[in-house]
Design a protein around this motif. Structure first.
Motif, PDB file in Angstrom:
ATOM      1  N   ALA A   1      25.636  34.083  37.868  1.00  0.00           N
ATOM      2  CA  ALA A   1      25.853  33.575  36.522  1.00  0.00           C
ATOM      3  C   ALA A   1      24.530  33.608  35.761  1.00  0.00           C
ATOM      4  O   ALA A   1      23.454  33.591  36.381  1.00  0.00           O
ATOM      5  N   PRO A   2      24.576  33.633  34.434  1.00  0.00           N
ATOM      6  CA  PRO A   2      23.345  33.668  33.645  1.00  0.00           C
ATOM      7  C   PRO A   2      22.419  32.514  33.996  1.00  0.00           C
ATOM      8  O   PRO A   2      22.842  31.352  34.031  1.00  0.00           O
TER       9      PRO A   2
ATOM     10  N   TYR B   1      34.604  31.687  52.781  1.00  0.00           N
ATOM     11  CA  TYR B   1      34.546  31.420  51.352  1.00  0.00           C
ATOM     12  C   TYR B   1      33.542  30.318  51.060  1.00  0.00           C
ATOM     13  O   TYR B   1      33.375  29.388  51.853  1.00  0.00           O
ATOM     14  N   VAL B   2      32.943  30.410  49.898  1.00  0.00           N
ATOM     15  CA  VAL B   2      32.172  29.279  49.410  1.00  0.00           C
ATOM     16  C   VAL B   2      33.158  28.180  49.029  1.00  0.00           C
ATOM     17  O   VAL B   2      34.299  28.461  48.608  1.00  0.00           O
ATOM     18  N   ASP B   3      32.765  26.931  49.185  1.00  0.00           N
ATOM     19  CA  ASP B   3      33.693  25.824  48.968  1.00  0.00           C
ATOM     20  C   ASP B   3      34.316  25.839  47.582  1.00  0.00           C
ATOM     21  O   ASP B   3      35.490  25.491  47.407  1.00  0.00           O
ATOM     22  N   SER B   4      33.565  26.240  46.575  1.00  0.00           N
ATOM     23  CA  SER B   4      34.041  26.152  45.194  1.00  0.00           C
ATOM     24  C   SER B   4      35.209  27.087  44.893  1.00  0.00           C
ATOM     25  O   SER B   4      35.885  26.910  43.880  1.00  0.00           O
ATOM     26  N   VAL B   5      35.467  28.070  45.753  1.00  0.00           N
ATOM     27  CA  VAL B   5      36.566  29.009  45.483  1.00  0.00           C
ATOM     28  C   VAL B   5      37.686  28.895  46.508  1.00  0.00           C
ATOM     29  O   VAL B   5      38.720  29.566  46.361  1.00  0.00           O
TER      30      VAL B   5
ATOM     31  N   GLU C   1      33.436  28.088  34.929  1.00  0.00           N
ATOM     32  CA  GLU C   1      32.261  28.197  35.796  1.00  0.00           C
ATOM     33  C   GLU C   1      32.321  29.391  36.751  1.00  0.00           C
ATOM     34  O   GLU C   1      31.355  29.663  37.476  1.00  0.00           O
ATOM     35  N   ASP C   2      33.437  30.106  36.764  1.00  0.00           N
ATOM     36  CA  ASP C   2      33.516  31.342  37.532  1.00  0.00           C
ATOM     37  C   ASP C   2      32.927  32.529  36.772  1.00  0.00           C
ATOM     38  O   ASP C   2      32.827  33.629  37.323  1.00  0.00           O
TER      39      ASP C   2
ATOM     40  N   THR D   1      34.435  37.143  32.762  1.00  0.00           N
ATOM     41  CA  THR D   1      34.207  36.092  31.783  1.00  0.00           C
ATOM     42  C   THR D   1      35.468  35.254  31.665  1.00  0.00           C
ATOM     43  O   THR D   1      36.549  35.795  31.403  1.00  0.00           O
ATOM     44  N   VAL D   2      35.317  33.955  31.862  1.00  0.00           N
ATOM     45  CA  VAL D   2      36.448  33.028  31.760  1.00  0.00           C
ATOM     46  C   VAL D   2      36.162  32.068  30.616  1.00  0.00           C
ATOM     47  O   VAL D   2      35.154  31.365  30.628  1.00  0.00           O
ATOM     48  N   SER D   3      37.038  32.046  29.643  1.00  0.00           N
ATOM     49  CA  SER D   3      36.843  31.188  28.483  1.00  0.00           C
ATOM     50  C   SER D   3      37.877  30.064  28.479  1.00  0.00           C
ATOM     51  O   SER D   3      38.972  30.200  29.026  1.00  0.00           O
ATOM     52  N   SER D   4      37.498  28.976  27.821  1.00  0.00           N
ATOM     53  CA  SER D   4      38.395  27.802  27.786  1.00  0.00           C
ATOM     54  C   SER D   4      39.366  27.873  26.642  1.00  0.00           C
ATOM     55  O   SER D   4      39.244  28.708  25.757  1.00  0.00           O
TER      56      SER D   4
END
Length: 119
Positions: free
Chosen positions: A40-41, A60-64, A89-90, A116-119
């Motif tokens: 991520a940036p 897997y990393v826990d966050s996914v 945050e992905d 890119t994931v947007s809200s």
């Protein structure tokens, strides 16, 4: 040498899904582990998921966990990352990687693909 080419990235809304693909060539992959990383940036590159080509064991990393699934197609030499319930945050550049299963260092990398994931 192992060559890796990612595809399937793009822009989606939070909650949606994407599937990343990685085409692998150059070596017989039965002795390799394949992985996905992301950056991520402003952040360090982080491990996302991996799979052992021959046995199919996954990590897997826990966050996914519970949202992402890594898989491979032995016949097509393809590795996939199915990403569901995407979160803002992905958002990152995702990289496909390969290493010999018995060596901890990831030696081969794709060029990266933007998600890119947007809200």
């Amino acid at each position: 040498q192992v060559q890796l080419v990612e595809s399937g990235g793009g822009s989606v809304q939070a909650g949606e899904s994407l599937r990343l693909s990685c085409a692998a060539s150059g070596r017989t992959l039965s002795s390799y582990a394949m992985g996905w990383f992301r950056q991520a940036p402003g952040k360090e590159r982080e491990f996302v998921a991996s799979i052992f080509w021959s046995a199919g064991g996954t990590y897997y990393v826990d966050s996914v966990k519970g949202r992402f699934t890594i898989s491979r197609d032995n016949a097509e030499n393809m590795v996939y990352l199915q990403m569901n319930s995407l979160r803002t945050e992905d958002t990152a550049v995702y990289y496909c990687a390969a290493r010999l299963a018995v060596v901890p260092k990831w030696n081969y990398w794709g060029q990266g693909i933007q998600v890119t994931v947007s809200s």
